[in-house]
Write a protein that holds these residues in place. Structure first.
Motif, PDB file in Angstrom:
ATOM      1  N   ARG A  78       0.819  -1.216   0.000  1.00  0.00           N
ATOM      2  CA  ARG A  78       0.000   0.000   0.000  1.00  0.00           C
ATOM      3  C   ARG A  78       0.851   1.263   0.000  1.00  0.00           C
ATOM      4  O   ARG A  78       0.400   2.315  -0.467  1.00  0.00           O
ATOM      5  CB  ARG A  78      -0.945  -0.010   1.211  1.00  0.00           C
ATOM      6  N   ASP A  79       2.086   1.158   0.519  1.00  0.00           N
ATOM      7  CA  ASP A  79       2.974   2.327   0.505  1.00  0.00           C
ATOM      8  C   ASP A  79       3.784   2.399  -0.789  1.00  0.00           C
ATOM      9  O   ASP A  79       4.757   3.152  -0.863  1.00  0.00           O
ATOM     10  CB  ASP A  79       3.907   2.306   1.721  1.00  0.00           C
ATOM     11  N   ARG A  80       3.416   1.576  -1.783  1.00  0.00           N
ATOM     12  CA  ARG A  80       4.028   1.535  -3.116  1.00  0.00           C
ATOM     13  C   ARG A  80       5.385   0.851  -3.146  1.00  0.00           C
ATOM     14  O   ARG A  80       6.086   0.877  -4.162  1.00  0.00           O
ATOM     15  CB  ARG A  80       4.153   2.940  -3.743  1.00  0.00           C
ATOM     16  N   THR A  81       5.824   0.232  -2.025  1.00  0.00           N
ATOM     17  CA  THR A  81       7.061  -0.543  -2.044  1.00  0.00           C
ATOM     18  C   THR A  81       6.864  -1.793  -2.896  1.00  0.00           C
ATOM     19  O   THR A  81       5.881  -2.525  -2.713  1.00  0.00           O
ATOM     20  CB  THR A  81       7.468  -0.957  -0.614  1.00  0.00           C
ATOM     21  N   ALA A  82       7.781  -2.028  -3.841  1.00  0.00           N
ATOM     22  CA  ALA A  82       7.644  -3.149  -4.767  1.00  0.00           C
ATOM     23  C   ALA A  82       8.413  -4.366  -4.260  1.00  0.00           C
ATOM     24  O   ALA A  82       9.530  -4.240  -3.747  1.00  0.00           O
ATOM     25  CB  ALA A  82       8.145  -2.754  -6.152  1.00  0.00           C
ATOM     26  N   HIS A  83       7.819  -5.538  -4.402  1.00  0.00           N
ATOM     27  CA  HIS A  83       8.457  -6.801  -4.021  1.00  0.00           C
ATOM     28  C   HIS A  83       8.291  -7.806  -5.155  1.00  0.00           C
ATOM     29  O   HIS A  83       7.224  -7.890  -5.765  1.00  0.00           O
ATOM     30  CB  HIS A  83       7.827  -7.376  -2.754  1.00  0.00           C
ATOM     31  N   ARG A  84       9.347  -8.577  -5.409  1.00  0.00           N
ATOM     32  CA  ARG A  84       9.236  -9.690  -6.361  1.00  0.00           C
ATOM     33  C   ARG A  84       8.700 -10.901  -5.618  1.00  0.00           C
ATOM     34  O   ARG A  84       9.270 -11.333  -4.609  1.00  0.00           O
ATOM     35  CB  ARG A  84      10.577 -10.015  -6.999  1.00  0.00           C
ATOM     36  N   ALA A  85       7.605 -11.443  -6.120  1.00  0.00           N
ATOM     37  CA  ALA A  85       6.980 -12.620  -5.515  1.00  0.00           C
ATOM     38  C   ALA A  85       7.003 -13.769  -6.521  1.00  0.00           C
ATOM     39  O   ALA A  85       6.729 -13.579  -7.708  1.00  0.00           O
ATOM     40  CB  ALA A  85       5.541 -12.316  -5.111  1.00  0.00           C
ATOM     41  N   ASP A  86       7.370 -14.942  -6.029  1.00  0.00           N
ATOM     42  CA  ASP A  86       7.364 -16.158  -6.850  1.00  0.00           C
ATOM     43  C   ASP A  86       6.580 -17.231  -6.111  1.00  0.00           C
ATOM     44  O   ASP A  86       6.617 -17.306  -4.869  1.00  0.00           O
ATOM     45  CB  ASP A  86       8.779 -16.676  -7.092  1.00  0.00           C
ATOM     46  N   VAL A  87       5.883 -18.071  -6.865  1.00  0.00           N
ATOM     47  CA  VAL A  87       5.215 -19.247  -6.306  1.00  0.00           C
ATOM     48  C   VAL A  87       5.606 -20.432  -7.177  1.00  0.00           C
ATOM     49  O   VAL A  87       5.483 -20.374  -8.403  1.00  0.00           O
ATOM     50  CB  VAL A  87       3.686 -19.081  -6.260  1.00  0.00           C
ATOM     51  N   LEU A  88       6.085 -21.512  -6.533  1.00  0.00           N
ATOM     52  CA  LEU A  88       6.575 -22.685  -7.251  1.00  0.00           C
ATOM     53  C   LEU A  88       5.568 -23.818  -7.144  1.00  0.00           C
ATOM     54  O   LEU A  88       4.915 -23.999  -6.102  1.00  0.00           O
ATOM     55  CB  LEU A  88       7.917 -23.141  -6.678  1.00  0.00           C
TER      56      LEU A  88
END
Length: 423
Positions: A78-88
């Motif tokens: 919500r604070d616009r911080t970007a994260h790379r997310a992966d699901v295997l």
């Protein structure tokens, strides 16, 4: 659906970010709901699931890349911080793909359904009988995120909720995750079909003389390997002969029971050949419940009338029970029949789930009685089972009828009930 291939082989696809999903469930198809069940039944922190639903509904999931064994996206907090997310998700082995191809080639309707972007339940069931699990099970969705959370976080949960929407539109996305792109899969089906058409007849097995085997004693050779699973249950011999049956013998009922027994034996053999199945106690079914199970096999009118009487439900009640059974077996039947008072911790969890399922301005008005929450001025209802799942119901001709499979998220369950009421 806006998507483009990430390479020339079709083994990587990237889907543009989807618009916000406010006011609707994430999965509209049964296979999309099965995907979410695998997520919601595995994640240890329900607060992270709620955070993931909020992020996905807000449109915070970027473009989703799908490749064999992995999905990836950038998710913004919500604070616009970007994260790379992966699901295997584990890929199917070469042997499993061979079994799937052999099964699909023998049933042309399965290929046609996939080309129509559908995944009918019988396709998945036939694949399971062949030892191939297409849909993920509990614990199959493994999260990876640069936020550092070891379990599913809000970012990986949001990615899973977003993928459920993609699966709704194209089940080939799931098959790519399992290891085969659409082009490669269709080419393999064509090649497999041509090979099957020219396959020579199988040789009959050679036997061993009984006296010779007995004399061999304890020096007999080792047992042969397990047989291959037949493509479908065997057909019981016909009882339609010129001989008049003995008194008290109902020939149509006996033929029906024989065919259902063959189908059940085929399923048990498939489970045994797959191996790795834990032994567990099986509750002995009551006559009334077993009548419903048998009625799912669509018997003839005379047998159906006997089952309706034996179940104690009558024709209309048995039809309703069969409908429930097809959505979830004995568990769904219990939800249909049982009305129980939700108290204590169960009630607190139910209220919390309903509170977090929708944003404040989108939450429907619900009227509760026992374990049933009915939408005010709408023919749809949610029923809570004792294991905490939400079952969708809708009113048809004055009766509450099962409307779909259960979900951990009440918004997802309610969306399937609302969709059916509009058809």
């Amino acid at each position: 659906m806006n998507a483009y291939d990430g390479d020339d082989t079709g083994m990587e696809r990237t889907f543009a970010a989807l618009p916000p999903a406010r006011g609707r469930g994430f999965a509209q198809t049964w296979w999309g709901q099965a995907w979410l069940t695998a997520l919601e039944g595995t994640a240890l922190d329900t607060e992270q699931l709620k955070a993931g639903r909020r992020l996905a509904r807000a449109g915070s999931v970027g473009a989703v890349t799908v490749r064999p064994g992995r999905i990836t996206a950038v998710v913004q907090d919500r604070d616009r911080t970007a994260h790379r997310a992966d699901v295997l998700l584990p890929e199917l082995s070469g042997e499993q793909w061979d079994r799937f191809l052999a099964m699909a080639v023998e049933r042309a309707g399965h290929v046609a359904a996939l080309l129509d972007r559908e995944m009918p339940t019988h396709l998945v069931e036939d694949a399971e009988l062949a030892g191939v699990e297409l849909l993920p099970g509990l614990g199959d969705l493994e999260p990876e995120c640069d936020c550092g959370t070891w379990d599913h976080c809000g970012h990986t949960a949001a990615l899973c909720y977003q993928l459920a929407r993609l699966l709704d539109q194209d089940p080939f996305v799931l098959l790519l995750l399992r290891g085969r792109g659409e082009r490669a899969l269709l080419e393999a089906l064509r090649t497999h079909g041509e090979a099957s058409a020219g396959r020579p007849a199988a040789r009959s097995a050679e036997g061993v003389d009984a006296a010779e085997a007995y004399a061999a004693g304890d020096i007999l050779p080792s047992l042969p390997g397990l047989p291959a699973l037949p493509a479908e249950p065997g057909v019981p011999p016909s009882l339609d002969t010129e001989t008049v049956p003995a008194a008290g013998i109902d020939t149509p009922a006996l033929e029906f029971l024989a065919s259902r027994t063959a189908a059940r034996a085929h399923l048990l053999l498939a489970e045994a050949l797959r191996g790795g199945r834990e032994e567990h106690a099986v509750e002995e079914p009551s006559v009334a419940r077993d009548a419903v199970r048998l009625a799912v096999g669509e018997p003839g009118r005379a047998v159906a009338d006997r089952l309706a009487e034996g179940s104690g439900r009558g024709r209309e009640g048995l039809a309703l029970a069969v409908r429930a059974w097809r959505h979830g077996g004995p568990a769904a039947l219990a939800v249909l029949d049982e009305e129980w008072t939700v108290r204590g911790e169960s009630l607190a969890r139910a209220r919390a789930a309903l509170e977090s399922a929708w944003d404040a301005d989108e939450r429907p008005a619900l009227r509760s009685r026992a374990n049933r929450w009915t939408v005010v001025d709408a023919p749809v209802q949610l029923r809570l089972s004792r294991d905490g799942r939400w079952w969708p119901y809708r009113k048809e001709r004055g009766l509450w009828v099962p409307a779909g499979s259960p979900a951990q998220d009440p918004a997802t369950a309610l969306a399937s009930a609302e969709r059916g009421s509009q058809e």
